[in-house]
Motif scaffolding. Structure first.
Motif, PDB file in Angstrom:
ATOM      1  N   CYS A 186       0.838  -1.212   0.000  1.00  0.00           N
ATOM      2  CA  CYS A 186       0.000   0.000   0.000  1.00  0.00           C
ATOM      3  C   CYS A 186       0.870   1.257   0.000  1.00  0.00           C
ATOM      4  O   CYS A 186       0.554   2.244  -0.671  1.00  0.00           O
ATOM      5  CB  CYS A 186      -0.902   0.040   1.236  1.00  0.00           C
ATOM      6  N   ALA A 187       1.966   1.224   0.764  1.00  0.00           N
ATOM      7  CA  ALA A 187       2.814   2.424   0.884  1.00  0.00           C
ATOM      8  C   ALA A 187       3.515   2.739  -0.434  1.00  0.00           C
ATOM      9  O   ALA A 187       3.819   3.900  -0.721  1.00  0.00           O
ATOM     10  CB  ALA A 187       3.841   2.230   1.998  1.00  0.00           C
ATOM     11  N   ARG A 188       3.770   1.701  -1.254  1.00  0.00           N
ATOM     12  CA  ARG A 188       4.555   1.915  -2.474  1.00  0.00           C
ATOM     13  C   ARG A 188       3.775   1.585  -3.754  1.00  0.00           C
ATOM     14  O   ARG A 188       4.352   1.463  -4.828  1.00  0.00           O
ATOM     15  CB  ARG A 188       5.845   1.084  -2.405  1.00  0.00           C
ATOM     16  N   ASP A 189       2.467   1.474  -3.637  1.00  0.00           N
ATOM     17  CA  ASP A 189       1.597   1.268  -4.813  1.00  0.00           C
ATOM     18  C   ASP A 189       2.032   0.072  -5.664  1.00  0.00           C
ATOM     19  O   ASP A 189       1.930   0.104  -6.901  1.00  0.00           O
ATOM     20  CB  ASP A 189       1.577   2.538  -5.680  1.00  0.00           C
ATOM     21  N   VAL A 190       2.507  -0.956  -5.008  1.00  0.00           N
ATOM     22  CA  VAL A 190       3.077  -2.094  -5.737  1.00  0.00           C
ATOM     23  C   VAL A 190       2.049  -2.735  -6.685  1.00  0.00           C
ATOM     24  O   VAL A 190       2.363  -3.059  -7.834  1.00  0.00           O
ATOM     25  CB  VAL A 190       3.601  -3.146  -4.731  1.00  0.00           C
ATOM     26  N   SER A 191       0.814  -2.841  -6.199  1.00  0.00           N
ATOM     27  CA  SER A 191      -0.160  -3.543  -7.024  1.00  0.00           C
ATOM     28  C   SER A 191      -0.541  -2.731  -8.274  1.00  0.00           C
ATOM     29  O   SER A 191      -0.693  -3.284  -9.365  1.00  0.00           O
ATOM     30  CB  SER A 191      -1.327  -3.902  -6.115  1.00  0.00           C
ATOM     31  N   VAL A 192      -0.632  -1.403  -8.145  1.00  0.00           N
ATOM     32  CA  VAL A 192      -0.954  -0.560  -9.316  1.00  0.00           C
ATOM     33  C   VAL A 192       0.216  -0.551 -10.301  1.00  0.00           C
ATOM     34  O   VAL A 192       0.021  -0.627 -11.520  1.00  0.00           O
ATOM     35  CB  VAL A 192      -1.215   0.913  -8.902  1.00  0.00           C
ATOM     36  N   ALA A 193       1.432  -0.466  -9.761  1.00  0.00           N
ATOM     37  CA  ALA A 193       2.611  -0.433 -10.633  1.00  0.00           C
ATOM     38  C   ALA A 193       2.709  -1.731 -11.437  1.00  0.00           C
ATOM     39  O   ALA A 193       2.991  -1.719 -12.644  1.00  0.00           O
ATOM     40  CB  ALA A 193       3.870  -0.231  -9.792  1.00  0.00           C
ATOM     41  N   ASP A 194       2.417  -2.821 -10.784  1.00  0.00           N
ATOM     42  CA  ASP A 194       2.436  -4.135 -11.440  1.00  0.00           C
ATOM     43  C   ASP A 194       1.393  -4.173 -12.572  1.00  0.00           C
ATOM     44  O   ASP A 194       1.696  -4.549 -13.706  1.00  0.00           O
ATOM     45  CB  ASP A 194       2.139  -5.200 -10.356  1.00  0.00           C
ATOM     46  N   LYS A 195       0.188  -3.718 -12.236  1.00  0.00           N
ATOM     47  CA  LYS A 195      -0.903  -3.735 -13.221  1.00  0.00           C
ATOM     48  C   LYS A 195      -0.566  -2.832 -14.422  1.00  0.00           C
ATOM     49  O   LYS A 195      -0.764  -3.218 -15.575  1.00  0.00           O
ATOM     50  CB  LYS A 195      -2.177  -3.236 -12.527  1.00  0.00           C
ATOM     51  N   ASP A 196      -0.031  -1.647 -14.134  1.00  0.00           N
ATOM     52  CA  ASP A 196       0.316  -0.684 -15.196  1.00  0.00           C
ATOM     53  C   ASP A 196       1.350  -1.262 -16.158  1.00  0.00           C
ATOM     54  O   ASP A 196       1.203  -1.187 -17.371  1.00  0.00           O
ATOM     55  CB  ASP A 196       0.942   0.571 -14.566  1.00  0.00           C
ATOM     56  N   MET A 197       2.408  -1.806 -15.585  1.00  0.00           N
ATOM     57  CA  MET A 197       3.472  -2.316 -16.451  1.00  0.00           C
ATOM     58  C   MET A 197       2.975  -3.450 -17.331  1.00  0.00           C
ATOM     59  O   MET A 197       3.283  -3.521 -18.514  1.00  0.00           O
ATOM     60  CB  MET A 197       4.682  -2.758 -15.625  1.00  0.00           C
ATOM     61  N   LYS A 198       2.147  -4.313 -16.740  1.00  0.00           N
ATOM     62  CA  LYS A 198       1.636  -5.439 -17.535  1.00  0.00           C
ATOM     63  C   LYS A 198       0.641  -4.968 -18.592  1.00  0.00           C
ATOM     64  O   LYS A 198       0.334  -5.687 -19.535  1.00  0.00           O
ATOM     65  CB  LYS A 198       1.026  -6.487 -16.613  1.00  0.00           C
ATOM     66  N   ALA A 199       0.132  -3.721 -18.421  1.00  0.00           N
ATOM     67  CA  ALA A 199      -0.752  -3.146 -19.448  1.00  0.00           C
ATOM     68  C   ALA A 199       0.074  -2.360 -20.470  1.00  0.00           C
ATOM     69  O   ALA A 199      -0.457  -1.586 -21.270  1.00  0.00           O
ATOM     70  CB  ALA A 199      -1.783  -2.242 -18.777  1.00  0.00           C
ATOM     71  N   GLY A 200       1.408  -2.491 -20.400  1.00  0.00           N
ATOM     72  CA  GLY A 200       2.273  -1.858 -21.398  1.00  0.00           C
ATOM     73  C   GLY A 200       2.622  -0.409 -21.078  1.00  0.00           C
ATOM     74  O   GLY A 200       3.051   0.350 -21.947  1.00  0.00           O
ATOM     75  N   LYS A 201       2.405   0.028 -19.819  1.00  0.00           N
ATOM     76  CA  LYS A 201       2.687   1.435 -19.467  1.00  0.00           C
ATOM     77  C   LYS A 201       4.009   1.552 -18.713  1.00  0.00           C
ATOM     78  O   LYS A 201       4.462   0.612 -18.070  1.00  0.00           O
ATOM     79  CB  LYS A 201       1.578   1.972 -18.568  1.00  0.00           C
ATOM     80  N   TRP A 202       4.603   2.744 -18.797  1.00  0.00           N
ATOM     81  CA  TRP A 202       5.790   3.078 -17.998  1.00  0.00           C
ATOM     82  C   TRP A 202       5.453   4.391 -17.288  1.00  0.00           C
ATOM     83  O   TRP A 202       5.875   5.464 -17.697  1.00  0.00           O
ATOM     84  CB  TRP A 202       7.023   3.226 -18.899  1.00  0.00           C
ATOM     85  N   SER A 203       4.628   4.299 -16.229  1.00  0.00           N
ATOM     86  CA  SER A 203       4.147   5.537 -15.609  1.00  0.00           C
ATOM     87  C   SER A 203       4.957   5.863 -14.355  1.00  0.00           C
ATOM     88  O   SER A 203       4.411   6.127 -13.294  1.00  0.00           O
ATOM     89  CB  SER A 203       2.654   5.429 -15.302  1.00  0.00           C
ATOM     90  N   SER A 221       4.180   8.862 -12.147  1.00  0.00           N
ATOM     91  CA  SER A 221       2.897   8.998 -11.424  1.00  0.00           C
ATOM     92  C   SER A 221       2.941   8.343 -10.039  1.00  0.00           C
ATOM     93  O   SER A 221       1.979   8.421  -9.284  1.00  0.00           O
ATOM     94  CB  SER A 221       1.756   8.447 -12.266  1.00  0.00           C
ATOM     95  N   PHE A 222       4.048   7.702  -9.710  1.00  0.00           N
ATOM     96  CA  PHE A 222       4.115   7.036  -8.405  1.00  0.00           C
ATOM     97  C   PHE A 222       4.885   7.859  -7.391  1.00  0.00           C
ATOM     98  O   PHE A 222       6.025   8.261  -7.656  1.00  0.00           O
ATOM     99  CB  PHE A 222       4.768   5.653  -8.533  1.00  0.00           C
ATOM    100  N   GLU A 223       4.250   8.116  -6.270  1.00  0.00           N
ATOM    101  CA  GLU A 223       4.979   8.715  -5.158  1.00  0.00           C
ATOM    102  C   GLU A 223       4.498   8.053  -3.874  1.00  0.00           C
ATOM    103  O   GLU A 223       3.383   8.334  -3.376  1.00  0.00           O
ATOM    104  CB  GLU A 223       4.782  10.225  -5.085  1.00  0.00           C
ATOM    105  N   GLY A 224       5.307   7.166  -3.376  1.00  0.00           N
ATOM    106  CA  GLY A 224       4.920   6.426  -2.192  1.00  0.00           C
ATOM    107  C   GLY A 224       5.218   7.161  -0.903  1.00  0.00           C
ATOM    108  O   GLY A 224       5.537   8.360  -0.911  1.00  0.00           O
ATOM    109  N   VAL A 225       5.075   6.458   0.203  1.00  0.00           N
ATOM    110  CA  VAL A 225       5.451   7.014   1.509  1.00  0.00           C
ATOM    111  C   VAL A 225       6.366   6.014   2.211  1.00  0.00           C
ATOM    112  O   VAL A 225       6.244   4.805   2.006  1.00  0.00           O
ATOM    113  CB  VAL A 225       4.213   7.304   2.400  1.00  0.00           C
ATOM    114  N   GLU A 226       7.276   6.577   3.039  1.00  0.00           N
ATOM    115  CA  GLU A 226       8.155   5.697   3.817  1.00  0.00           C
ATOM    116  C   GLU A 226       7.466   5.247   5.094  1.00  0.00           C
ATOM    117  O   GLU A 226       6.596   5.945   5.631  1.00  0.00           O
ATOM    118  CB  GLU A 226       9.447   6.452   4.188  1.00  0.00           C
ATOM    119  N   LEU A 227       7.917   4.107   5.587  1.00  0.00           N
ATOM    120  CA  LEU A 227       7.447   3.655   6.897  1.00  0.00           C
ATOM    121  C   LEU A 227       8.275   4.315   8.006  1.00  0.00           C
ATOM    122  O   LEU A 227       7.786   4.550   9.109  1.00  0.00           O
ATOM    123  CB  LEU A 227       7.579   2.132   7.005  1.00  0.00           C
TER     124      LEU A 227
END
Ligand code: NAD
Ligand code: MLT
Length: 312
Positions: A113-130, A133-139
């Motif tokens: 959740c902190a690093r948007d891992v699931s969205v990044a995974d989905k985006d890349m597999k959809a052929g995107k290099w976004s 658009s990712f800015e996570g938070v540190e623990l």
């Protein structure tokens, strides 16, 4: 003398099954339908389940020979212990055996959740290099609120301190000594925890008191952009309130392993990329399954052989 008969109704590690097969007549009926189980249960001295089989009055009434129910895992909310005890049926579980695995899944969900891992995974597999658009938070340096400082909650505290998190916990049923032993700040009430936590993780049992413990009011009181993790039990977080918290942007991300209805195939929550569900896999590691399988087989064996059983 004929051997005791054991039925295994849900998936269980082979080492546990073998331990039972060495002593008893064992029917491995993983995924047996409710109807079939109700039809056959009168024939068995022991029943082994995980969390999907409801061991209630309906089943116990038909289980005329049953001596012991083995819950291969921790939570016993699928078992009516009171009804079983009234019928003289022992209920045993293995509360310690999968705690580390459940805790580690909680950490995985928190970080995803902190690093948007699931969205990044989905985006890349959809052929995107976004990338931009990712800015996570540190623990690091953030406050983690732990609700329930029992077995799994305390494992979480110990581990997340190593990430440099400040830990606060709410648990009205434990001593002050336990909070200090784990180096955790005690929240006197739930609101105190909700107000200060950047991350919140739930580790209580599901009881009448904890159902809907996190609902609309509680989410309102949380900090903006909070990350919420639940690997404890469904219904502790009210799913309508969670929907609103995600929709309104109050909740940055939610990692949820346990659901109000299980199995679950669809949910309004699936519209959110920052809602990360897993299908109740907290205990699904090879280590936990081996531990749980052997421990519950030993408990059931003890029960059938008249030895001491640690009851749930
Ligand atoms: P535990 O009994 O060791 O600890 C639970 C803690 O919650 C206790 O310290 C208790 O005092 C506290 N508590 C009870 N009611 C509370 C309340 N109203 N408010 C705050 N604290 C409260 O349990 P555990 O072994 O740590 O397990 C925690 C949860 O994780 C359980 O619901 C269990 O079923 C679940 N679990 C899930 C998985 C999975 O696969 N996702 C695996 C193992 C356990
Ligand atoms: C448990 O309570 O042990 C977990 O929910 C995992 C399981 O049921 O296997």
């Amino acid at each position: 003398m004929s051997k005791f008969k054991v039925i295994i109704a849900e998936k269980m590690d082979i080492r546990g099954i073998e331990l039972l097969q060495n002593q008893f007549d064992v029917d491995v009926c993983i995924g047996i339908s409710r109807e079939e189980l109700l039809k056959r249960i009168h024939d068995y001295d022991a029943l082994l389940v995980r969390s999907a089989t409801q061991v209630n009055d309906e089943l116990l009434e038909k289980a005329t020979k049953l001596r012991i129910v083995g819950r291969a895992g921790n939570g016993t909310d699928n078992i009516d212990i009171h009804a079983a005890t009234k019928k003289g049926v022992i209920v045993a579980n293995t509360p310690e055996s999968n705690s580390i695995s459940a805790c580690e899944l909680g950490i995985a969900l928190m970080m995803a959740c902190a690093r948007d891992v699931s969205v990044a995974d989905k985006d890349m597999k959809a052929g995107k290099w976004s990338r931009n658009s990712f800015e996570g938070v540190e623990l690091y340096n953030k406050t983690l609120g732990i609700i329930g400082l029992g077995r799994i909650g305390s494992l979480m505290a110990t581990r997340m301190k190593a990430f440099g998190m400040k830990i606060v916990a709410y648990d009205p049923y434990i001593s002050d000594e336990r909070f200090s032993r784990f180096g955790v700040k005690k929240a006197e009430n739930l609101d105190d925890l909700l107000k200060v936590s950047d991350f919140i993780t739930i580790h209580t049992p599901r009881t009448e008191e904890t159902i809907d413990m996190i609902s609309f009011d509680e989410i309102d009181k949380m900090k903006d952009n909070v990350i919420l993790v639940n690997v404890a039990r469904g219904k502790i977080v009210n799913e309508d309130a969670l929907y609103q918290g995600l929709k309104g942007g109050k909740i940055r991300g939610a990692g949820i392993d346990v659901h109000a209805v299980e199995p679950r195939y669809e949910s309004p929550l699936y519209e959110f990329d920052n809602f990360i569900p897993t299908p109740h896999i907290g205990a699904n590691t090879s280590e936990a399954q081996e531990n749980v399988g052997i421990a519950i087989a030993q408990q059931v064996s003890n029960g059938l052989n008249g030895e001491i059983v640690e009851t749930a």
